[in-house]
Write an enzyme that holds these catalytic residues in place. Structure first.
Site, PDB file in Angstrom:
ATOM      1  N   LYS A 263       0.838  -1.199   0.000  1.00 38.86           N
ATOM      2  CA  LYS A 263       0.000   0.000   0.000  1.00 38.86           C
ATOM      3  C   LYS A 263       0.875   1.253   0.000  1.00 38.86           C
ATOM      4  O   LYS A 263       2.000   1.210   0.485  1.00 38.86           O
ATOM      5  CB  LYS A 263      -0.863   0.033   1.280  1.00 38.86           C
ATOM      6  CG  LYS A 263      -1.957  -1.000   1.340  1.00 38.86           C
ATOM      7  CD  LYS A 263      -2.731  -0.878   2.654  1.00 38.86           C
ATOM      8  CE  LYS A 263      -3.828  -1.919   2.737  1.00 38.86           C
ATOM      9  NZ  LYS A 263      -4.905  -1.729   1.737  1.00 38.86           N
ATOM     10  N   ARG A 337     -10.133 -11.662   2.031  1.00 41.98           N
ATOM     11  CA  ARG A 337     -10.980 -12.709   1.455  1.00 41.98           C
ATOM     12  C   ARG A 337     -10.286 -14.064   1.483  1.00 41.98           C
ATOM     13  O   ARG A 337     -10.930 -15.107   1.563  1.00 41.98           O
ATOM     14  CB  ARG A 337     -11.408 -12.306   0.041  1.00 41.98           C
ATOM     15  CG  ARG A 337     -10.279 -12.162  -0.928  1.00 41.98           C
ATOM     16  CD  ARG A 337     -10.654 -11.348  -2.163  1.00 41.98           C
ATOM     17  NE  ARG A 337     -10.728  -9.910  -1.888  1.00 41.98           N
ATOM     18  CZ  ARG A 337     -11.080  -8.994  -2.797  1.00 41.98           C
ATOM     19  NH1 ARG A 337     -11.383  -9.362  -4.033  1.00 41.98           N
ATOM     20  NH2 ARG A 337     -11.115  -7.727  -2.474  1.00 41.98           N
TER      21      ARG A 337
HETATM   22  N1  BES Z   1      -8.049  -3.888   4.513  1.00 39.29           N
HETATM   23  C1  BES Z   1      -8.190  -3.480   3.164  1.00 39.29           C
HETATM   24  C2  BES Z   1      -9.497  -2.718   2.916  1.00 39.29           C
HETATM   25  C3  BES Z   1      -9.612  -1.351   3.533  1.00 39.29           C
HETATM   26  C4  BES Z   1      -9.156  -0.251   2.849  1.00 39.29           C
HETATM   27  C5  BES Z   1     -10.252  -1.170   4.717  1.00 39.29           C
HETATM   28  C6  BES Z   1      -9.310   1.004   3.390  1.00 39.29           C
HETATM   29  C7  BES Z   1     -10.407   0.079   5.280  1.00 39.29           C
HETATM   30  C8  BES Z   1      -9.943   1.181   4.600  1.00 39.29           C
HETATM   31  C9  BES Z   1      -8.171  -4.696   2.247  1.00 39.29           C
HETATM   32  O1  BES Z   1      -7.380  -5.750   2.661  1.00 39.29           O
HETATM   33  C10 BES Z   1      -7.657  -4.230   0.928  1.00 39.29           C
HETATM   34  O2  BES Z   1      -6.517  -3.845   0.888  1.00 39.29           O
HETATM   35  N2  BES Z   1      -8.484  -4.283  -0.095  1.00 39.29           N
HETATM   36  C11 BES Z   1      -8.098  -3.852  -1.398  1.00 39.29           C
HETATM   37  C12 BES Z   1      -8.629  -4.835  -2.401  1.00 39.29           C
HETATM   38  C13 BES Z   1      -8.120  -4.594  -3.796  1.00 39.29           C
HETATM   39  C14 BES Z   1      -6.642  -4.932  -3.861  1.00 39.29           C
HETATM   40  C15 BES Z   1      -8.901  -5.460  -4.724  1.00 39.29           C
HETATM   41  C16 BES Z   1      -8.695  -2.464  -1.622  1.00 39.29           C
HETATM   42  O3  BES Z   1      -9.847  -2.248  -1.252  1.00 39.29           O
HETATM   43  O4  BES Z   1      -7.984  -1.605  -2.147  1.00 39.29           O
HETATM   44 MN    MN Z   2      -5.372  -5.509   2.010  1.00 41.07          MN
END
Ligand code: BES
Ligand code: MN
Ligand code: ZN
Length: 486
Positions: A263, A337
């Site tokens: 990230k 997931r």
């Molecule tokens: N934990 C994150 C989702 C999240 C993002 C929660 C911001 C709270 C605030 C999750 O594991 C994630 O990183 N999801 C990705 C999925 C994508 C790579 C398909 C996302 O939402 O960017």
């Molecule tokens: Mn994630």
């Protein structure tokens, strides 16, 4: 803060809190207090814009003729139901917390909702101060005691002790976990803390890495493999009734860097609360056991840390899930997931539950869609979805339902495995995540709650201070009451 109940009377000291209905008429003890103060309260109202609107407040300091050091008038609008009573209780706490009063007496105007006012005040009183070493007294809440003066004091006191106070503990239990930073709360330390649930009668089983390898939970282990911290899965059981259990499943990513699909650094610290789904489940288990619910409930949480390293999972890796289905991991940041897939398949096979509800801070797309007021609901079962929507309204942990459909499922097709772990492109990101989970639940009644927008808040609400919300604890507790206990 200590909460207690007493028969209606004006207090000899501390703060006096009086409710005022819309329109601003002072009734009962409020009008007695106004008379004793030679009309100071009605004059204060006339000199301000306060007219009893729900949750509005007006403070009158040291009115002569009354023993109270201050009087707080709080509006209750024109329809005071249990839900508003909670918010009014929370509003009273926040208005007085740092006023200087150590105790307050809240004169409650009606029977039936005084325990709810107490619950709201106690929920609002939550703080997470354990890492502040320089907090000065003037920055701490002084209010240490709240007396609810109500006609139904005895019954309300009993109900609060047996039920409300158990909910307050459970929500605080969840908020504490969510507030902890990733260097303190990691899978092993989290699992150890959860053994504390045995004290309230929950049976707790912790699976370590070797046990998870034996079980072949490979999509979960794949997420954990880049971290120096080993994964844990914790199964919690409360058997207060016969018959198949309801299963509660939580994403417990104690820190989500994204892994190799790392990230951006801005705001990454927020990913300490990527275990909010698991906190909802453990909080609900505590509430359910705490009030000795006549229900059979199994909770399961998958605890992992998602890190980039030489041992981390690579984009493109193919892993075989507990269910036997293979997954091509296109993006290591879509890790929640992968954790839930193994938990869902396992809990369904092992416990044959009547229904499964999972909670997860699963997608940023959910935050884009709903911001922070509602969490997303996805379900293959109408009755379960209806029950969840109703429970959410009742406890103000609201849900909004999203669709599931084959067209979204198709977006998960992989060239070399049974599925990819992300959709093609960012479109409908919260839905494709739910479709992914659906592949692991078969015919079992199932609901998925994407709480990415509601697990944490930067803005305080009446019963929810800034920070960890504990979202989901009360929702699940209410669901179990409605579905299993009635
Ligand atoms: N934990 C994150 C989702 C999240 C993002 C929660 C911001 C709270 C605030 C999750 O594991 C994630 O990183 N999801 C990705 C999925 C994508 C790579 C398909 C996302 O939402 O960017
Ligand atoms: Mn994630
Ligand atoms: Zn995550």
């Amino acid at each position: 803060m200590k909460v207690s109940f007493a028969a209606p009377a004006l207090p000899r000291s501390g703060a006096l809190v009086l409710t005022v209905a819309k329109g601003g008429a002072l009734e009962g003890l409020a009008s007695e207090a106004d008379n004793a103060a030679s009309g100071a309260l009605s004059r204060a109202m006339a000199a301000s814009r306060f007219d009893g609107e729900a949750k509005a407040t007006l403070e009158v300091l040291a009115p002569s003729g009354l023993d109270a050091e201050r009087v707080l008038l709080v509006g209750v609008g024109d329809e005071l139901d249990a839900r508003l009573a909670e918010d009014v209780g929370g509003t009273v706490f926040s208005a007085l917390a740092k006023s200087g009063s150590r105790s307050a007496t809240l004169v409650w105007p009606q029977a039936g909702s005084s325990a709810a006012a107490a619950l709201g005040a106690a929920l609002a009183a939550y703080r997470f101060d354990k890492y502040r070493t320089r907090l000065e007294d003037k920055d701490r809440p002084a209010l240490a005691e709240l007396v609810i003066a109500a006609h139904d004091a005895e019954a309300a006191g009993r109900s609060y002790e047996e039920d409300g106070a158990r909910i307050v503990e459970a929500v605080a239990f969840a908020r504490d976990f969510v507030s902890e930073p990733g260097n303190v709360l990691y899978p092993e330390s989290y699992a150890e803390s959860l053994r504390g649930l045995e004290d309230v009668g929950v049976s707790v089983d912790v699976f370590d890495r070797a046990a998870l390898e034996d079980l072949k939970m490979a999509t979960l282990l794949g997420v954990a493999q880049g971290s120096a911290r080993e994964a844990r899965v914790v199964v919690m059981r409360w058997q207060g009734a016969e018959g198949p259990p309801i299963a509660l499943v939580g994403k417990g990513v104690t820190f989500d860097t994204g892994g190799i699909s790392i990230k951006p650094s801005g705001g990454m610290e927020e990913m300490k609360w990527d275990m909010g789904g698991s906190a909802a489940v453990v909080g609900a288990m505590r509430a359910i056991a705490g009030r000795k619910a006549a229900a059979n409930v199994v909770g399961i949480v998958g605890l992992v840390e998602n890190m980039p390293s030489a041992t981390a999972q690579r984009p493109g890796d193919v892993v075989t899930s507990y269910s036997g289905q293979t997954v091509e991991v296109i993006n290591t940041d879509a890790e929640g997931r992968l954790v839930l897939a193994d938990l869902l398949a396992y809990v369904i096979e092992r416990y044959e539950p009547r229904a499964v509800v999972d909670l997860a801070t699963l997608t940023g797309a959910m935050v884009m869609a709903l911001a922070h007021e509602y969490a997303g609901l996805f379900s293959n079962d109408e009755a379960l979805a209806e029950a969840l929507l109703a429970a959410g309204e009742a406890v103000d942990e609201k849900l909004w339902r999203f669709p599931l459909h084959d067209v979204y499922d198709k977006m998960l097709e992989s060239h070399i495995a049974d599925m990819k772990n992300i959709g093609s492109g960012r479109e409908a990101g919260a839905i494709t995540a739910a479709q992914f989970l659906k592949r692991f639940v078969g015919e079992t009644a199932w609901a998925h709650l994407d709480i990415a927008g509601t697990a944490w808040t930067d803005k305080a609400r009446a019963t929810v201070p800034k920070g960890a919300t504990g979202y989901g604890v009360r929702l699940l507790d209410r669901l179990v009451r409605d579905v299993c206990e009635s």
